[in-house]
Enzyme design. Structure first.
Site, mmCIF file in Angstrom:
data_model
loop_
_atom_site.group_PDB
_atom_site.id
_atom_site.type_symbol
_atom_site.label_atom_id
_atom_site.label_comp_id
_atom_site.label_asym_id
_atom_site.label_seq_id
_atom_site.Cartn_x
_atom_site.Cartn_y
_atom_site.Cartn_z
ATOM 1 N N ASN A 159 -28.307 38.841 -34.144
ATOM 2 C CA ASN A 159 -28.138 40.300 -34.816
ATOM 3 C C ASN A 159 -27.996 40.263 -36.195
ATOM 4 O O ASN A 159 -28.850 41.415 -36.641
ATOM 5 C CB ASN A 159 -26.992 40.802 -34.023
ATOM 6 C CG ASN A 159 -27.342 41.396 -32.641
ATOM 7 O OD1 ASN A 159 -28.055 42.295 -32.407
ATOM 8 N ND2 ASN A 159 -26.618 40.558 -31.513
ATOM 9 N N ARG A 166 -13.385 37.388 -32.394
ATOM 10 C CA ARG A 166 -12.019 37.312 -32.793
ATOM 11 C C ARG A 166 -11.509 38.739 -32.431
ATOM 12 O O ARG A 166 -12.161 39.911 -32.989
ATOM 13 C CB ARG A 166 -11.679 37.165 -34.314
ATOM 14 C CG ARG A 166 -11.765 35.485 -34.494
ATOM 15 C CD ARG A 166 -10.879 34.703 -33.968
ATOM 16 N NE ARG A 166 -9.361 34.857 -34.394
ATOM 17 C CZ ARG A 166 -8.318 34.332 -33.900
ATOM 18 N NH1 ARG A 166 -8.543 33.449 -32.685
ATOM 19 N NH2 ARG A 166 -7.208 34.512 -34.224
ATOM 20 N N HIS A 183 -21.752 45.534 -28.308
ATOM 21 C CA HIS A 183 -21.400 44.759 -27.313
ATOM 22 C C HIS A 183 -22.367 44.816 -26.076
ATOM 23 O O HIS A 183 -23.181 45.751 -25.775
ATOM 24 C CB HIS A 183 -20.166 45.708 -26.673
ATOM 25 C CG HIS A 183 -19.421 44.941 -25.316
ATOM 26 N ND1 HIS A 183 -18.695 43.787 -25.536
ATOM 27 C CD2 HIS A 183 -19.627 45.451 -24.104
ATOM 28 C CE1 HIS A 183 -18.312 43.493 -24.198
ATOM 29 N NE2 HIS A 183 -18.923 44.348 -23.516
HETATM 30 C C1 GRF Z 1 -24.607 39.374 -28.709
HETATM 31 O O1 GRF Z 1 -24.924 39.584 -27.493
HETATM 32 C C2 GRF Z 1 -23.710 40.547 -29.092
HETATM 33 O O2 GRF Z 1 -23.905 41.655 -28.398
HETATM 34 C C3 GRF Z 1 -22.116 39.946 -28.563
HETATM 35 O O3 GRF Z 1 -22.387 38.517 -29.042
HETATM 36 C C4 GRF Z 1 -23.487 38.178 -29.236
HETATM 37 C C5 GRF Z 1 -23.972 37.722 -30.499
HETATM 38 O O4 GRF Z 1 -25.189 37.110 -30.668
HETATM 39 N N1 GRF Z 1 -20.937 40.563 -29.341
HETATM 40 P P1 GRF Z 1 -25.516 36.681 -31.914
HETATM 41 O O5 GRF Z 1 -24.857 35.798 -32.627
HETATM 42 O O6 GRF Z 1 -25.957 37.983 -32.700
HETATM 43 O O7 GRF Z 1 -27.093 35.940 -31.760
#
Ligand code: GRF
Length: 210
Positions: free
Chosen positions: A14, A85, A103
């Protein structure tokens, strides 16, 4: 205040989507020294910091160090992107209304961990992801945008997670851009786009007009 500080714990896909969307990511902080996302950020010339929560005697002490590192960057927004966390209410209060999380479920369904496995076990037909403002309750707070995907016959956890992740990478940059551009208004518990833009994406079954 300007730009965004991103908090991560892991792979950082992300984070990558935010950077590739051209958003002003000023710094990336992680509680995991080895987080792959930190390596990516360094390669992109973005400032990074690792604050290992195990070095602190209490959650409050860790949160204080994290908040100080964030405030040193004076960001407009603090963006949680796979930051694993739980944050104390004091931390949340400090960054209220400028603290975002993504999420991997359609909140308020499936807060917490293992959302895709739990969605499959529950037999839901539609699943997805949510970007929300963070409040004192885990995976809770005013919803900014959601993306929905179908749960298809034969899906396993990995297939469903991958389908949701594609949409995460669409809605998170959009939500952050809207926030930076001042497009989001709060009405009680609801967040609305100033121009009434749709705050959802439906990534329906390929070939379906439904
Ligand atoms: C994602 O699925 C996000 O929704 C969740 O943790 C994951 C993180 O993935 N909170 P990345 O580290 O962004 O690949």
């Amino acid at each position: 205040m300007s730009g965004v500080v991103v908090l991560i714990s892991g792979r950082g896909s992300n984070l990558r989507a935010l950077v590739e969307a051209g958003l002003p990511v000023r710094a990336v902080l992680s509680n995991q020294v080895q987080a792959a996302g930190l390596t990516y950020a360094r390669e992109k010339g973005i400032a990074t910091g690792a604050i290992d929560h195990r070095d602190f005697a209490s959650r409050a002490a860790f949160d204080e160090a994290l908040a100080a590192a964030i405030e040193a960057c004076s960001p407009e927004l603090v963006v949680l992107a796979g930051f694993m966390r739980v944050l104390s209410s004091g931390f949340v209060a400090r960054f209220r209304a400028r603290l975002l999380n993504i999420h991997p479920s359609l909140l308020p369904a499936f807060t917490g961990l293992h959302t895709h496995a739990r969605a499959l076990a529950a037999g839901v037909k539609i699943h997805g992801a949510t970007v929300h403002w963070v409040d004192e309750i885990l995976d809770h707070g005013p919803i900014l945008i959601q993306a929905a995907v179908p749960v298809l016959p034969g899906d396993d956890e990995a297939a469903l997670a991958a389908r949701v992740l594609v949409q995460e990478h669409r809605i998170y940059p959009l939500a952050v851009r809207w926030m930076l551009d001042g497009q989001i208004e709060q009405h009680g518990e609801c967040l609305r786009h100033r121009l009434g833009l749709a705050q959802y994406l439906w990534a329906g079954v390929p070939g379906s007009t439904q």
